[in-house]
Design a protein around this motif. Structure first.
Motif, PDB file in Angstrom:
ATOM      1  N   GLY A 123       1.307  -1.265   0.345  1.00 29.36           N
ATOM      2  CA  GLY A 123      -0.516  -0.229   0.052  1.00 29.36           C
ATOM      3  C   GLY A 123       0.854   0.944   0.233  1.00 29.36           C
ATOM      4  N   LEU A 124       1.705   1.438   0.760  1.00 28.20           N
ATOM      5  CA  LEU A 124       2.808   2.365   0.858  1.00 28.20           C
ATOM      6  C   LEU A 124       3.459   2.920  -0.337  1.00 28.20           C
ATOM      7  N   VAL A 125       3.527   1.621  -1.494  1.00 22.30           N
ATOM      8  CA  VAL A 125       5.089   1.619  -1.983  1.00 22.30           C
ATOM      9  C   VAL A 125       3.621   2.152  -3.160  1.00 22.30           C
ATOM     10  N   VAL A 126       2.707   1.512  -3.413  1.00 23.01           N
ATOM     11  CA  VAL A 126       1.451   2.375  -4.773  1.00 23.01           C
ATOM     12  C   VAL A 126       1.388   3.382  -4.651  1.00 23.01           C
ATOM     13  N   PHE A 127       0.650   4.063  -3.325  1.00 13.21           N
ATOM     14  CA  PHE A 127       1.504   5.488  -2.419  1.00 13.21           C
ATOM     15  C   PHE A 127       2.131   6.555  -3.471  1.00 13.21           C
ATOM     16  N   ALA A 128       3.282   5.902  -3.041  1.00 19.22           N
ATOM     17  CA  ALA A 128       4.397   6.841  -3.170  1.00 19.22           C
ATOM     18  C   ALA A 128       4.471   6.618  -5.400  1.00 19.22           C
ATOM     19  N   LEU A 129       4.112   5.777  -5.395  1.00 17.48           N
ATOM     20  CA  LEU A 129       4.532   5.369  -7.215  1.00 17.48           C
ATOM     21  C   LEU A 129       3.561   6.178  -7.514  1.00 17.48           C
ATOM     22  N   GLY A 130       2.347   6.874  -6.791  1.00 13.16           N
ATOM     23  CA  GLY A 130       0.943   7.653  -7.334  1.00 13.16           C
ATOM     24  C   GLY A 130       1.612   8.892  -7.309  1.00 13.16           C
ATOM     25  N   ILE A 131       2.461   8.445  -6.479  1.00 11.86           N
ATOM     26  CA  ILE A 131       3.204  10.357  -5.967  1.00 11.86           C
ATOM     27  C   ILE A 131       4.773  11.010  -7.095  1.00 11.86           C
ATOM     28  N   VAL A 132       5.091   9.871  -7.554  1.00  9.78           N
ATOM     29  CA  VAL A 132       6.216  10.123  -8.625  1.00  9.78           C
ATOM     30  C   VAL A 132       4.985   9.414  -9.957  1.00  9.78           C
TER      31      VAL A 132
ATOM     32  N   THR B  47       4.443  14.088 -10.179  1.00  9.13           N
ATOM     33  CA  THR B  47       5.567  14.488  -9.266  1.00  9.13           C
ATOM     34  C   THR B  47       7.112  14.704 -10.975  1.00  9.13           C
ATOM     35  N   SER B  48       6.991  12.878 -11.698  1.00 13.99           N
ATOM     36  CA  SER B  48       8.197  12.860 -11.958  1.00 13.99           C
ATOM     37  C   SER B  48       8.210  12.163 -12.877  1.00 13.99           C
ATOM     38  N   ASP B  49       9.160  10.947 -13.469  1.00  8.35           N
ATOM     39  CA  ASP B  49       8.960  10.277 -14.610  1.00  8.35           C
ATOM     40  C   ASP B  49       8.433   9.501 -14.804  1.00  8.35           C
ATOM     41  N   MET B  50       6.421   9.398 -16.140  1.00  9.29           N
ATOM     42  CA  MET B  50       5.474   8.503 -15.438  1.00  9.29           C
ATOM     43  C   MET B  50       5.984   7.368 -16.520  1.00  9.29           C
ATOM     44  N   ARG B  51       7.247   7.157 -17.085  1.00  7.50           N
ATOM     45  CA  ARG B  51       7.985   5.366 -17.230  1.00  7.50           C
ATOM     46  C   ARG B  51       8.316   4.626 -15.898  1.00  7.50           C
ATOM     47  N   LEU B  52       8.937   5.623 -15.014  1.00  2.00           N
ATOM     48  CA  LEU B  52       9.690   4.729 -14.198  1.00  2.00           C
ATOM     49  C   LEU B  52       8.180   4.705 -13.231  1.00  2.00           C
ATOM     50  N   ALA B  53       7.398   5.141 -12.806  1.00  2.00           N
ATOM     51  CA  ALA B  53       5.879   5.216 -11.609  1.00  2.00           C
ATOM     52  C   ALA B  53       5.304   4.283 -12.645  1.00  2.00           C
ATOM     53  N   ALA B  54       5.573   3.767 -14.318  1.00  2.00           N
ATOM     54  CA  ALA B  54       4.600   2.417 -14.996  1.00  2.00           C
ATOM     55  C   ALA B  54       5.661   1.126 -14.108  1.00  2.00           C
ATOM     56  N   ALA B  55       7.049   1.631 -14.879  1.00  2.00           N
ATOM     57  CA  ALA B  55       7.363   0.222 -14.189  1.00  2.00           C
ATOM     58  C   ALA B  55       8.082  -0.547 -12.778  1.00  2.00           C
ATOM     59  N   GLY B  56       7.897   0.948 -11.781  1.00  2.00           N
ATOM     60  CA  GLY B  56       7.673  -0.469 -10.870  1.00  2.00           C
ATOM     61  C   GLY B  56       6.079   0.131 -10.271  1.00  2.00           C
ATOM     62  N   GLY B  57       5.158  -0.177 -10.997  1.00  2.00           N
ATOM     63  CA  GLY B  57       3.818  -0.376 -10.867  1.00  2.00           C
ATOM     64  C   GLY B  57       3.624  -1.964 -11.211  1.00  2.00           C
ATOM     65  N   VAL B  58       5.130  -2.525 -12.543  1.00  2.00           N
ATOM     66  CA  VAL B  58       4.626  -3.522 -12.808  1.00  2.00           C
ATOM     67  C   VAL B  58       6.081  -4.480 -11.735  1.00  2.00           C
ATOM     68  N   VAL B  59       7.225  -4.518 -11.506  1.00  2.00           N
ATOM     69  CA  VAL B  59       7.780  -4.421 -10.601  1.00  2.00           C
ATOM     70  C   VAL B  59       6.918  -4.865  -9.833  1.00  2.00           C
ATOM     71  N   THR B  60       6.203  -4.346  -9.322  1.00  2.00           N
ATOM     72  CA  THR B  60       5.800  -4.537  -7.764  1.00  2.00           C
ATOM     73  C   THR B  60       4.602  -5.718  -7.340  1.00  2.00           C
ATOM     74  N   THR B  61       3.782  -5.652  -8.441  1.00  2.00           N
ATOM     75  CA  THR B  61       2.732  -6.806  -9.234  1.00  2.00           C
ATOM     76  C   THR B  61       3.642  -7.738  -9.537  1.00  2.00           C
ATOM     77  N   VAL B  62       4.748  -7.987 -10.208  1.00  2.00           N
ATOM     78  CA  VAL B  62       5.290  -9.334 -10.124  1.00  2.00           C
ATOM     79  C   VAL B  62       5.589 -10.058  -8.811  1.00  2.00           C
ATOM     80  N   LEU B  63       6.579  -8.484  -8.299  1.00  2.00           N
ATOM     81  CA  LEU B  63       7.394  -8.817  -7.009  1.00  2.00           C
ATOM     82  C   LEU B  63       6.319  -9.446  -5.847  1.00  2.00           C
ATOM     83  N   LEU B  64       4.455  -8.935  -5.864  1.00  2.00           N
ATOM     84  CA  LEU B  64       3.741  -9.885  -4.705  1.00  2.00           C
ATOM     85  C   LEU B  64       3.495 -11.047  -5.686  1.00  2.00           C
ATOM     86  N   ALA B  65       3.160 -10.974  -6.503  1.00  2.00           N
ATOM     87  CA  ALA B  65       2.810 -12.924  -7.493  1.00  2.00           C
ATOM     88  C   ALA B  65       4.117 -13.502  -7.266  1.00  2.00           C
TER      89      ALA B  65
END
Length: 140
Positions: A98-107, A110-128
């Motif tokens: 939840g905290l990672v998703v919150f932080a990626l939402g901020i990213v 405020t920052s590079d959308m590609r970084l946030a999208a990649a972070g979302g994919v990596v987070t999902t893969v790690l959880l899976a």
């Protein structure tokens, strides 16, 4: 930031939350109603909250996004504990996710959308990876 770009960035934050929420909901699909601390809707809202916090930060300063982050953290901890207590199955994964998703939402705002999208994919893969053979390729 133009309004269309702001919509796209906040939509990405929401999409990251949805992606992680779908994974968490799938992993916990066998649990009884009310036994899950967070699922699709919750993670989508956490992503949206992060996106809105990122959007509000430059307007109102860092205090409001920080307060939202603290309130979210406390809420996730309380609800995760209450959901885990009957089974004595305590895990920090949903809170951290939840905290990672919150932080990626901020990213995403405020920052590079590609970084946030990649972070979302990596987070999902790690959880899976916990309940699948996704991490097999990492074994020596």
């Amino acid at each position: 930031m133009e309004m269309m770009e702001a919509f796209q960035r906040v939509a990405l934050a929401l999409a990251i939350g949805l992606l992680v929420g779908i994974e968490r909901g799938w992993q916990e699909r066998e649990m009884a109603d009310g036994a899950r601390a967070a699922g699709i809707r919750t993670f989508a809202l956490i992503g949206l909250l992060g996106g809105l916090a990122g959007y509000l930060g430059p307007v109102v300063g860092p205090v409001v996004p920080s307060m939202l982050g603290v309130a979210l953290t406390l809420t996730l901890i309380v609800f995760s504990y209450r959901a885990a207590e009957p089974q004595h199955d305590f895990s920090a994964t949903s809170v951290v996710a939840g905290l990672v998703v919150f932080a990626l939402g901020i990213v995403s705002v405020t920052s590079d959308m590609r970084l946030a999208a990649a972070g979302g994919v990596v987070t999902t893969v790690l959880l899976a990876a916990r309940h699948s053979h996704v991490m097999v390729f990492l074994k020596p």
